[in-house]
Design a protein around this motif. Structure first.
Motif, PDB file in Angstrom:
ATOM      1  N   GLU A   1      49.204  45.491  49.473  1.00 30.04           N
ATOM      2  CA  GLU A   1      47.867  46.101  49.515  1.00 30.04           C
ATOM      3  C   GLU A   1      46.900  45.114  48.867  1.00 30.04           C
ATOM      4  OE1 GLU A   1      46.475  49.141  51.267  1.00 30.04           O
ATOM      5  OE2 GLU A   1      48.101  50.086  50.149  1.00 30.04           O
ATOM      6  N   LYS A   2      45.675  45.087  49.358  1.00 30.91           N
ATOM      7  CA  LYS A   2      44.675  44.161  48.808  1.00 30.91           C
ATOM      8  C   LYS A   2      44.026  44.736  47.553  1.00 30.91           C
ATOM      9  CE  LYS A   2      44.256  41.243  52.513  1.00 30.91           C
ATOM     10  NZ  LYS A   2      45.034  40.034  52.342  1.00 30.91           N
ATOM     11  N   LEU A   3      43.537  43.847  46.716  1.00 26.17           N
ATOM     12  CA  LEU A   3      42.758  44.288  45.555  1.00 26.17           C
ATOM     13  C   LEU A   3      41.334  44.581  46.026  1.00 26.17           C
ATOM     14  CD1 LEU A   3      43.812  41.601  42.917  1.00 26.17           C
ATOM     15  CD2 LEU A   3      44.768  43.877  43.219  1.00 26.17           C
ATOM     16  N   PRO A   4      40.674  45.563  45.415  1.00 23.29           N
ATOM     17  CA  PRO A   4      39.295  45.858  45.834  1.00 23.29           C
ATOM     18  C   PRO A   4      38.350  44.692  45.529  1.00 23.29           C
ATOM     19  CG  PRO A   4      39.960  47.231  43.962  1.00 23.29           C
ATOM     20  CD  PRO A   4      41.166  46.479  44.387  1.00 23.29           C
TER      21      PRO A   4
ATOM     22  N   ASP B   1      41.722  32.328  44.241  1.00 28.06           N
ATOM     23  CA  ASP B   1      41.873  33.217  45.390  1.00 28.06           C
ATOM     24  C   ASP B   1      40.858  34.348  45.266  1.00 28.06           C
ATOM     25  OD1 ASP B   1      42.714  34.554  47.634  1.00 28.06           O
ATOM     26  OD2 ASP B   1      44.519  35.401  46.703  1.00 28.06           O
ATOM     27  N   PRO B   2      39.574  33.983  45.269  1.00 26.29           N
ATOM     28  CA  PRO B   2      38.543  35.005  44.998  1.00 26.29           C
ATOM     29  C   PRO B   2      38.439  36.061  46.092  1.00 26.29           C
ATOM     30  CG  PRO B   2      37.541  32.903  45.608  1.00 26.29           C
ATOM     31  CD  PRO B   2      38.999  32.647  45.470  1.00 26.29           C
ATOM     32  N   GLU B   3      38.996  35.758  47.280  1.00 29.46           N
ATOM     33  CA  GLU B   3      38.965  36.750  48.368  1.00 29.46           C
ATOM     34  C   GLU B   3      40.206  37.644  48.333  1.00 29.46           C
ATOM     35  OE1 GLU B   3      36.445  37.044  50.761  1.00 29.46           O
ATOM     36  OE2 GLU B   3      35.375  35.718  49.391  1.00 29.46           O
ATOM     37  N   PHE B   4      41.078  37.421  47.366  1.00 27.58           N
ATOM     38  CA  PHE B   4      42.334  38.182  47.232  1.00 27.58           C
ATOM     39  C   PHE B   4      43.158  38.152  48.522  1.00 27.58           C
ATOM     40  CE2 PHE B   4      39.201  40.751  44.568  1.00 27.58           C
ATOM     41  CZ  PHE B   4      39.391  39.954  43.461  1.00 27.58           C
ATOM     42  N   ARG B   5      43.300  36.975  49.093  1.00 30.52           N
ATOM     43  CA  ARG B   5      44.091  36.858  50.330  1.00 30.52           C
ATOM     44  C   ARG B   5      45.579  36.876  50.026  1.00 30.52           C
ATOM     45  NH1 ARG B   5      43.090  32.492  54.457  1.00 30.52           N
ATOM     46  NH2 ARG B   5      44.816  33.688  55.334  1.00 30.52           N
TER      47      ARG B   5
ATOM     48  N   ALA C   1      40.017  27.300  48.949  1.00 28.55           N
ATOM     49  CA  ALA C   1      39.770  28.151  47.773  1.00 28.55           C
ATOM     50  C   ALA C   1      40.389  27.560  46.510  1.00 28.55           C
ATOM     51  CB  ALA C   1      40.309  29.558  48.027  1.00 28.55           C
ATOM     52  N   THR C   2      41.541  26.891  46.679  1.00 22.94           N
ATOM     53  CA  THR C   2      42.213  26.343  45.490  1.00 22.94           C
ATOM     54  C   THR C   2      41.577  25.041  45.007  1.00 22.94           C
ATOM     55  OG1 THR C   2      43.812  25.148  46.853  1.00 22.94           O
ATOM     56  CG2 THR C   2      44.463  27.335  46.077  1.00 22.94           C
TER      57      THR C   2
ATOM     58  N   PRO D   1      34.910  42.063  40.461  1.00 21.43           N
ATOM     59  CA  PRO D   1      34.735  40.680  40.908  1.00 21.43           C
ATOM     60  C   PRO D   1      33.265  40.255  40.840  1.00 21.43           C
ATOM     61  CG  PRO D   1      36.123  41.921  42.427  1.00 21.43           C
ATOM     62  CD  PRO D   1      35.561  42.900  41.455  1.00 21.43           C
ATOM     63  N   PRO D   2      32.939  39.016  40.443  1.00 20.34           N
ATOM     64  CA  PRO D   2      33.854  37.913  40.134  1.00 20.34           C
ATOM     65  C   PRO D   2      34.452  37.974  38.716  1.00 20.34           C
ATOM     66  CG  PRO D   2      31.611  37.166  39.862  1.00 20.34           C
ATOM     67  CD  PRO D   2      31.526  38.590  40.298  1.00 20.34           C
ATOM     68  N   TYR D   3      34.348  39.132  38.072  1.00 19.29           N
ATOM     69  CA  TYR D   3      35.044  39.327  36.803  1.00 19.29           C
ATOM     70  C   TYR D   3      36.274  40.203  37.105  1.00 19.29           C
ATOM     71  CZ  TYR D   3      30.898  37.415  34.521  1.00 19.29           C
ATOM     72  OH  TYR D   3      29.866  36.583  34.118  1.00 19.29           O
ATOM     73  N   ALA D   4      37.099  39.692  38.033  1.00 14.54           N
ATOM     74  CA  ALA D   4      38.265  40.465  38.471  1.00 14.54           C
ATOM     75  C   ALA D   4      39.349  40.453  37.399  1.00 14.54           C
ATOM     76  CB  ALA D   4      38.812  39.875  39.767  1.00 14.54           C
ATOM     77  N   THR D   5      40.196  41.499  37.424  1.00 16.27           N
ATOM     78  CA  THR D   5      41.300  41.572  36.458  1.00 16.27           C
ATOM     79  C   THR D   5      42.557  42.067  37.165  1.00 16.27           C
ATOM     80  OG1 THR D   5      40.977  43.891  35.812  1.00 16.27           O
ATOM     81  CG2 THR D   5      39.651  42.258  34.650  1.00 16.27           C
ATOM     82  N   LEU D   6      43.701  41.923  36.503  1.00 17.40           N
ATOM     83  CA  LEU D   6      44.973  42.345  37.081  1.00 17.40           C
ATOM     84  C   LEU D   6      45.708  43.289  36.146  1.00 17.40           C
ATOM     85  CD1 LEU D   6      46.390  38.906  38.314  1.00 17.40           C
ATOM     86  CD2 LEU D   6      45.278  40.663  39.710  1.00 17.40           C
ATOM     87  N   MET D   7      46.389  44.280  36.749  1.00 18.74           N
ATOM     88  CA  MET D   7      47.359  45.064  35.987  1.00 18.74           C
ATOM     89  C   MET D   7      48.726  44.493  36.364  1.00 18.74           C
ATOM     90  SD  MET D   7      48.136  49.161  35.928  1.00 18.74           S
ATOM     91  CE  MET D   7      46.503  49.649  35.405  1.00 18.74           C
ATOM     92  N   VAL D   8      49.519  44.158  35.341  1.00 15.50           N
ATOM     93  CA  VAL D   8      50.797  43.500  35.635  1.00 15.50           C
ATOM     94  C   VAL D   8      51.946  44.197  34.914  1.00 15.50           C
ATOM     95  CG1 VAL D   8      49.660  41.259  35.946  1.00 15.50           C
ATOM     96  CG2 VAL D   8      50.594  41.866  33.703  1.00 15.50           C
TER      97      VAL D   8
END
Lengths: 491, 129
Positions: free
Chosen positions: A355-358, A197-201, A276-277, A227-234
């Motif tokens: 909210e979307k990720l940047p 989901d590289p577009e963060f949809r 995308a998948t 991005p494309p070295y995206a990361t998540l806070m969980v």
């Protein structure tokens, strides 16, 4: 077109179609994106890797008489106590003060396994919090909250590592064999959540995820998100987690860290999501960096796809080099399947991001006061030729009051070094003739643009007191000595 | 069969491996050797039919011989099947199976221990001899 609400209704009705993203790629290949989007409702993705930026917020409840932590340790691993009285944050990579292979990650795993850990704390002794110290045992059941909050997890892709130097390196990327002996890489490529989901949809703030066996949530983009070295806070409740989906680790020569298992469901809202998948490892590129160069900007050895990395072998300089994954494909696949089953059983509903990720964010280097490079502190080198007589070299050393004489050829290229110690040894052994006989041929050197920290660590590692400074053609530009460096520290 | 040979300060100085080769006619493959002035350790591979005679000669020369039957041991509770060990194994004894699990092919292991130090979850250990 489907909505998350419609998919959730299907989940509750028991007629949802969930597939792992591995299966989805086959379905898209077979049926095309349009049909795949119609038939599949949810795709499960996962990753299972060592994620250093992980940790747990605790509230331990109040002691009697109460204490405000000044410092607190769990099994001798210090947690951050600069928050409220009995709150603390235990980071995965913090080392124990008494056990060299044990750290925050191990405390977290021990707690999840139901073990008791020792809590030791010291306090300030105030009117409201008079107690100055405490030592007790706690288990996960005893604490009020144990909330895992990981500031940076689930890297979309990660730079792979190799080592051009002639020394075995122990790094956060594992053991790197000398002379490009192997390549290590992290991330699960085409099955990893963010690559699908590289577009963060559908992946965004508030997305419900599978975190180490519990239901967790995406808090937002992770630190160093780019991005494309995206990361998540969980985040997720440690009390609900299962030890099989996490594992404390210790990277030899680096630090403890925690293997974290994350599964993210992607609702197949439309054809674009389905498309995308269907991404393949061959479409996911990353860099192989040379860890043999101990700088922030490690040289890029080459670009590589996850397809090559996963295959077990990549080519570097015409040679076949074996690869090691630092993420577990077995565990990631297990999580995808387990999450699929949870959704099918109606036990896991999807959530829409609020909210979307940047999509664009840069990673800046640290602002530093000044990086002092070798060029700034080096001195001109007095060089000799290899046919110089030993007595002549001895005379130069005395006259110029120096200890090191780089030996060069006709083109000023470094071929050896003679030290006052070599001369003393020659005298003791009654050696005569040219310095060729007594010089060290394998010379440790630095480049003029190297920070002085590099020079210092080389001197320490090889137990030497000076390094010739050379250019890329091995021509001697100067010399830097341990005295030059200690003068800097003393100033 | 793989044999671990331990040499003491006397035996380490003698050309024992050559002697064994000549007398037994066995084609011996040296897998690992660490030989110093005072002691040495060598791991050799010997064809099954020659194991008995090779061992007999070695022992008569005063070499301590142990048979390496087990490979490096993997604790399945600690292993997460990441594969960090795979590329550091010099004999390619560690692989992924069809399920993406990390498995050790026993007969290829030469007990070098490279995987043991590279394992992030401390799941690998050399068997005691």
């Amino acid at each position: 077109m489907k909505t998350v609400q419609e998919i959730n209704r299907k989940i509750l009705d028991g007629n949802v179609c969930v597939v792992t993203v591995k299966k989805m790629k086959e379905i898209v290949e077979e049926l095309g994106t349009e049909k795949a989007a119609r038939e599949v409702d949810v795709v499960t993705t996962a990753t299972f890797g060592a994620m250093c930026s992980s940790g747990v917020f605790f509230n331990f409840g109040h002691a009697d008489p109460p204490i405000k932590f000044r410092k607190v340790w769990l099994n001798d691993v210090e947690a951050y106590a600069g928050i409220a009285a009995v709150d603390a944050y235990l980071g995965a990579t913090k080392l124990s003060e008494s056990n060299e292979k044990y750290g925050g990650a191990h405390v977290i795993e021990d707690l999840v396994r139901g073990k008791e850990v020792e809590l030791r704390a010291i306090g300030y002794g105030t009117d409201c919090y008079p107690r100055k110290e405490i030592k007790t045992e706690i288990s996960l059941e005893d604490v009020n909250q144990a909330i895992m909050v990981n500031p940076r997890n689930a890297y979309q892709r990660y730079n792979a590592a190799t080592n051009s130097s002639d020394r075995l390196l122990k790094t956060y990327m594992g053991t790197l064999l000398p002379n490009f002996g192997n390549v290590t890489f992290a991330g699960t490529g085409e099955i990893s959540p963010l690559n699908n989901d590289p577009e963060f949809r559908t992946i965004g703030i508030g997305t419900r995820i599978f975190l180490c066996g519990a239901k967790g949530y995406i808090v937002g983009e992770g630190t160093q998100h780019s991005p494309p070295y995206a990361t998540l806070m969980v985040k997720g409740n440690l009390k609900e987690m299962k030890a099989e989906y996490m594992r404390a680790a210790f990277f030899s020569g680096y630090a403890p860290t925690l293997f974290v298992g994350i599964g993210v469901p992607i609702p197949v809202l439309d054809e674009d999501v389905a498309k995308a998948t269907s991404i393949r490892n061959s479409q996911i590129e990353t860099k192989i960096l040379d860890f043999g160069v101990a700088r922030r900007n490690r040289p890029v050895v080459r670009w590589v796809t996850y397809e090559e990395l996963v295959s077990g072998k990549v080519e570097i300089n015409g040679q076949e080099v074996r690869t090691s994954s630092l993420s577990s494909f077995y565990m990631a696949e297990k999580i995808m399947n387990d999450l699929k089953k949870l959704i099918e059983k109606g036990e896991f509903l999807l959530s829409e991001p609020i909210e979307k990720l940047p999509k664009v964010q840069e990673v800046k280097p640290m602002r530093q006061r000044e990086v002092v490079v070798v060029k700034k502190v080096m001195n001109p080198a007095i060089t000799i030729r290899s046919d110089t007589k030993i007595e002549e070299a001895a005379k130069i050393i005395i006259e110029k009051n120096i200890n090191h004489l780089p030996v060069v050829d006709d083109d000023q290229k470094l071929v050896g070094i003679v030290t006052s110690w070599d001369i003393a040894r020659a005298v003791a052994l009654e050696l005569e003739g040219s310095v060729n006989k007594i010089m060290t041929k394998n010379v440790i050197t630095v480049y003029p643009e190297d920070p002085i920290e590099i020079a210092a660590s080389k001197m320490e590692r090889y137990k030497i007191s000076a390094l010739p400074v050379i250019d890329t053609k091995k021509r001697v530009l100067g010399i830097v000595t341990s005295e030059d460096l200690s003068r800097l520290i003393a100033r | 069969m793989k044999l671990l040979l331990s040499f003491d300060s006397t035996t380490v100085k003698k050309p024992i491996i050559s002697k064994v080769t000549l007398e037994s006619g066995a084609l011996i493959n040296i897998l690992r050797a660490s030989v110093g002035a005072r002691k040495g350790e060598i791991i050799i591979e010997v064809p099954e039919e020659k194991v008995e005679i090779v061992e007999k000669i070695l022992k008569s020369e005063g070499v301590f011989v142990s048979e390496l039957k087990k490979a490096v041991e993997k604790n399945e509770e600690r292993c997460v099947h990441c594969g960090a060990c795979i590329s550091v194994c010099p004999t390619e004894a560690i692989k992924r199976d069809a399920e993406n699990k990390v498995v050790v092919e026993e007969k290829l292991c030469i007990h070098c221990g490279a995987c043991v130090t590279s394992c992030p979850t401390q799941a690998l250990n050399l068997p005691s001899i």
